[in-house]
Design a protein around this motif. Structure first.
Motif, PDB file in Angstrom:
ATOM      1  N   LYS A 115       0.835  -1.206   0.000  1.00 55.18           N
ATOM      2  CA  LYS A 115       0.000   0.000   0.000  1.00 55.18           C
ATOM      3  C   LYS A 115       0.869   1.254   0.000  1.00 55.18           C
ATOM      4  N   GLU A 116       1.924   1.230   0.811  1.00 56.21           N
ATOM      5  CA  GLU A 116       2.825   2.385   0.847  1.00 56.21           C
ATOM      6  C   GLU A 116       3.493   2.586  -0.509  1.00 56.21           C
ATOM      7  N   ARG A 117       3.904   1.470  -1.118  1.00 62.28           N
ATOM      8  CA  ARG A 117       4.544   1.583  -2.436  1.00 62.28           C
ATOM      9  C   ARG A 117       3.547   2.061  -3.487  1.00 62.28           C
ATOM     10  N   GLN A 118       2.308   1.536  -3.402  1.00 61.09           N
ATOM     11  CA  GLN A 118       1.272   1.986  -4.328  1.00 61.09           C
ATOM     12  C   GLN A 118       1.024   3.484  -4.178  1.00 61.09           C
ATOM     13  N   GLY A 119       0.959   3.946  -2.922  1.00 62.81           N
ATOM     14  CA  GLY A 119       0.772   5.380  -2.702  1.00 62.81           C
ATOM     15  C   GLY A 119       1.923   6.191  -3.244  1.00 62.81           C
ATOM     16  N   GLU A 120       3.144   5.680  -3.064  1.00 62.72           N
ATOM     17  CA  GLU A 120       4.308   6.393  -3.588  1.00 62.72           C
ATOM     18  C   GLU A 120       4.272   6.448  -5.108  1.00 62.72           C
ATOM     19  N   ILE A 121       3.921   5.304  -5.731  1.00 59.70           N
ATOM     20  CA  ILE A 121       3.864   5.274  -7.199  1.00 59.70           C
ATOM     21  C   ILE A 121       2.720   6.146  -7.708  1.00 59.70           C
ATOM     22  N   ASP A 122       1.580   6.162  -6.990  1.00 62.14           N
ATOM     23  CA  ASP A 122       0.486   7.058  -7.380  1.00 62.14           C
ATOM     24  C   ASP A 122       0.932   8.518  -7.331  1.00 62.14           C
ATOM     25  N   ALA A 123       1.668   8.858  -6.265  1.00 67.81           N
ATOM     26  CA  ALA A 123       2.176  10.231  -6.164  1.00 67.81           C
ATOM     27  C   ALA A 123       3.140  10.527  -7.304  1.00 67.81           C
ATOM     28  N   ARG A 127       2.778  13.325 -10.447  1.00 62.09           N
ATOM     29  CA  ARG A 127       3.810  14.297 -10.839  1.00 62.09           C
ATOM     30  C   ARG A 127       4.209  14.102 -12.295  1.00 62.09           C
ATOM     31  N   VAL A 128       4.290  12.821 -12.720  1.00 61.83           N
ATOM     32  CA  VAL A 128       4.619  12.550 -14.127  1.00 61.83           C
ATOM     33  C   VAL A 128       3.499  13.050 -15.030  1.00 61.83           C
ATOM     34  N   ALA A 129       2.239  12.828 -14.619  1.00 62.33           N
ATOM     35  CA  ALA A 129       1.112  13.305 -15.427  1.00 62.33           C
ATOM     36  C   ALA A 129       1.131  14.820 -15.559  1.00 62.33           C
ATOM     37  N   ASP A 130       1.518  15.517 -14.488  1.00 60.92           N
ATOM     38  CA  ASP A 130       1.614  16.970 -14.550  1.00 60.92           C
ATOM     39  C   ASP A 130       2.698  17.400 -15.536  1.00 60.92           C
ATOM     40  N   VAL A 131       3.832  16.704 -15.500  1.00 59.07           N
ATOM     41  CA  VAL A 131       4.910  17.025 -16.447  1.00 59.07           C
ATOM     42  C   VAL A 131       4.458  16.732 -17.872  1.00 59.07           C
ATOM     43  N   LEU A 132       3.747  15.602 -18.071  1.00 61.30           N
ATOM     44  CA  LEU A 132       3.246  15.270 -19.405  1.00 61.30           C
ATOM     45  C   LEU A 132       2.266  16.324 -19.905  1.00 61.30           C
ATOM     46  N   MET A 183      -2.325   6.662 -21.379  1.00 64.12           N
ATOM     47  CA  MET A 183      -1.227   6.098 -22.159  1.00 64.12           C
ATOM     48  C   MET A 183      -0.238   5.366 -21.278  1.00 64.12           C
ATOM     49  N   LEU A 184       0.047   5.927 -20.079  1.00 64.19           N
ATOM     50  CA  LEU A 184       1.037   5.328 -19.187  1.00 64.19           C
ATOM     51  C   LEU A 184       0.398   4.428 -18.152  1.00 64.19           C
ATOM     52  N   GLY A 185      -0.912   4.252 -18.211  1.00 64.04           N
ATOM     53  CA  GLY A 185      -1.557   3.420 -17.213  1.00 64.04           C
ATOM     54  C   GLY A 185      -1.488   3.997 -15.827  1.00 64.04           C
ATOM     55  N   LEU A 186      -1.664   5.343 -15.724  1.00 60.32           N
ATOM     56  CA  LEU A 186      -1.499   5.992 -14.429  1.00 60.32           C
ATOM     57  C   LEU A 186      -2.687   5.711 -13.521  1.00 60.32           C
ATOM     58  N   ARG A 187      -2.482   5.990 -12.201  1.00 62.51           N
ATOM     59  CA  ARG A 187      -3.534   5.854 -11.185  1.00 62.51           C
ATOM     60  C   ARG A 187      -4.073   4.426 -11.118  1.00 62.51           C
ATOM     61  N   ARG A 240       8.648   1.647 -13.744  1.00 59.34           N
ATOM     62  CA  ARG A 240       9.529   1.771 -14.916  1.00 59.34           C
ATOM     63  C   ARG A 240       8.879   2.635 -15.999  1.00 59.34           C
ATOM     64  N   GLN A 241       7.567   2.532 -16.141  1.00 62.71           N
ATOM     65  CA  GLN A 241       6.877   3.379 -17.120  1.00 62.71           C
ATOM     66  C   GLN A 241       7.046   4.860 -16.770  1.00 62.71           C
ATOM     67  N   SER A 242       6.907   5.171 -15.503  1.00 62.07           N
ATOM     68  CA  SER A 242       7.062   6.564 -15.073  1.00 62.07           C
ATOM     69  C   SER A 242       8.476   7.049 -15.355  1.00 62.07           C
ATOM     70  N   GLU A 243       9.475   6.237 -14.992  1.00 60.55           N
ATOM     71  CA  GLU A 243      10.865   6.647 -15.209  1.00 60.55           C
ATOM     72  C   GLU A 243      11.167   6.774 -16.696  1.00 60.55           C
ATOM     73  N   THR A 244      10.660   5.821 -17.502  1.00 64.58           N
ATOM     74  CA  THR A 244      10.891   5.891 -18.946  1.00 64.58           C
ATOM     75  C   THR A 244      10.241   7.125 -19.547  1.00 64.58           C
ATOM     76  N   ALA A 245       9.013   7.429 -19.101  1.00 61.19           N
ATOM     77  CA  ALA A 245       8.328   8.618 -19.617  1.00 61.19           C
ATOM     78  C   ALA A 245       9.110   9.887 -19.288  1.00 61.19           C
ATOM     79  N   LEU A 246       9.623   9.977 -18.067  1.00 58.95           N
ATOM     80  CA  LEU A 246      10.413  11.159 -17.682  1.00 58.95           C
ATOM     81  C   LEU A 246      11.682  11.258 -18.528  1.00 58.95           C
TER      82      LEU A 246
END
Length: 451
Positions: A115-123, A127-132, A183-187, A240-246
């Motif tokens: 759950k903590e990791r999911q919350g971190e990845i959601d956060a 941030r990635v969605a905002d940059v996109l 596209m990135l499967g966010l949230r 990895r999707q988030s890091e690749t997108a950035l």
């Protein structure tokens, strides 16, 4: 009477049994009695029975103690064995309960960590969605179907020392960011790569632990382990999707930044928004954290947005629609009236009278009227000392002080002022003086895909 006794004695004698005569004397007194054999046998038998009963009773009492002791010993042994069995069963129950509690605690710990990791990845995805989103606003297009290269190769320099033109952002054909979140499967949504990872996890389950629990419990633990592994794999893919997108955003933005700076500097302009010197030894990157990737992407997108805004204020567009034709270029020429060498400070576009003239960049009209040899002229200030002039107009459609956007019609082609025929005289001016407008037009063509 005497005869009767004689007959009795004869009868006894005849029977072969001699009666037992017992005489008891006590002083002068004597008494006697006769015991018949039958009575004697009965008396002896009774005595034997009494003695036998006594002996039997004594033996029974003696044997009863032994039997009671044996029964008591057997009962104590059975009780002890039963208690030992109960103790073993209780120990087993306690052990199973303890294992269950440990497994439950471990499971809850894993769930909490997930759950903590999911919350971190959601956060991170937020941030990635905002940059996109900001990258999309800057017109940035990236290709996410191909993997990011391990290292970004540096293009080789051409003979004139400039970098070759690049028409791609990163990784292949450019794809506009229409829906970056989906596209990135966010949230929490799982993209294709996550589904592949899930299929791989289900196709190759982990090795089950030793069977120390009942079959049902072991199966449940194995099922939980597989589910946890799938969730963990999906989270890894999303991360990895988030890091690749950035990385893709940063690389694409940096390439566009380099392209804009290269083109504008060739015009004698410097749109560098950092204004700081940089340098240092080259140290290859072995691993980059998410925060470092995010900071790089945000900085690149912010700088790209600023450079695009600055570049949009430069007169890169054409003043006339359609195919352009020059009747006179920028530079020295023979004056059409005096027939002597003179400096031509702009471009002359062939166009019939009445052709709409468009603003080549956003700005403020600083002059709109007749001005010497220009005839009817409109001058637009684009900021930072950059301005454009449109001369020999037949009609002016803007007033001094007006704010215009790129493409706005500001007048119509004519032949007023010092002109030999219908055409548009177009100038580009910097703080240092006039420059060749064709350089800006060519630069606009190079940056058309970015701006």
């Amino acid at each position: 009477m005497h005869q009767t006794d004689t007959s009795d004695d004869q009868t006894s004698a005849c029977a072969g049994k001699t009666p037992l005569r017992i005489i008891i004397s006590r002083g002068a007194n004597a008494s006697s009695f006769t015991v018949r054999p039958l009575m004697a046998g009965l008396a002896a038998g009774t005595c034997m029975l009494v003695i036998g009963g006594y002996l039997a009773a004594a033996g029974y009492l003696m044997l009863r103690e032994d039997i009671t002791d044996t029964a008591r010993l057997n009962h104590a042994t059975q009780t002890r064995l039963y208690e030992e069995r109960i103790a073993n069963l209780r120990a087993r129950v306690d052990e199973v309960t303890s294992r269950s509690l440990v497994a439950e605690h471990k499971y809850e710990t894993q769930i909490k960590a997930l759950k903590e990791r999911q919350g971190e990845i959601d956060a991170r995805h937020s941030r990635v969605a905002d940059v996109l989103a900001r990258a999309a606003e800057s017109g940035l297009t990236i290709a996410t179907s191909d993997p990011l290269p391990v290292a970004k190769p540096r293009p080789a320099l051409t003979l004139d020392g400039t970098l070759p033109e690049s028409t791609e952002a990163a990784g292949g054909t450019m794809i506009p960011i229409d829906a970056p979140v989906s596209m990135l499967g966010l949230r929490g949504s799982m993209g294709g790569a996550a589904k592949k990872a899930d299929r791989r996890a289900s196709a190759t389950p982990s090795t089950p632990p030793a069977n120390t629990e009942p079959t049902g419990a072991s199966a449940a633990l194995r099922a939980d382990a597989i589910i946890m592994s799938r969730i963990d794999s999906a989270l890894d893919v999303m991360n990895r999707q988030s890091e690749t997108a950035l990385d893709l955003i940063a690389v694409a933005a940096e390439r566009r930044i380099a392209r804009i700076e290269r083109v504008t500097r060739s015009l004698g302009l410097d749109l560098d928004v950092d204004g700081e010197g940089i340098g240092g030894p080259f140290v290859p990157i072995t691993s980059v954290s998410f925060d470092a990737r995010l900071a790089r992407a945000e900085k690149a997108v912010a700088k790209l947005s600023t450079l695009r805004d600055g570049a949009k204020a430069l007169p890169f567009a054409s003043p006339l629609a359609g195919t352009l034709s020059f009747s006179s270029t920028y530079g020295p020429r023979l004056d059409p009236f005096l027939r002597s060498p003179a400096m031509h400070t702009g471009l002359d576009f062939r166009a019939p009278t009445g052709t709409p003239v468009h603003a080549t960049a956003a700005g403020t009209v600083v002059s709109a009227g007749r001005k010497g040899g220009y005839g009817l002229m409109v001058e637009i200030d684009h900021g930072d000392g950059v301005s454009t002039r449109f001369g020999h107009l037949s009609r002016i459609l803007a007033n001094a002080g007006d704010t215009v956007e790129i493409g706005d019609v500001i007048g119509k082609v004519g032949s007023t002022g010092r002109s030999t025929g219908s055409h548009l005289h177009y100038e580009t001016r910097l703080p240092s003086g006039t420059v060749d407008p064709e350089m800006f037009l060519n630069a606009g063509e190079k940056l058309a895909g970015i701006l």
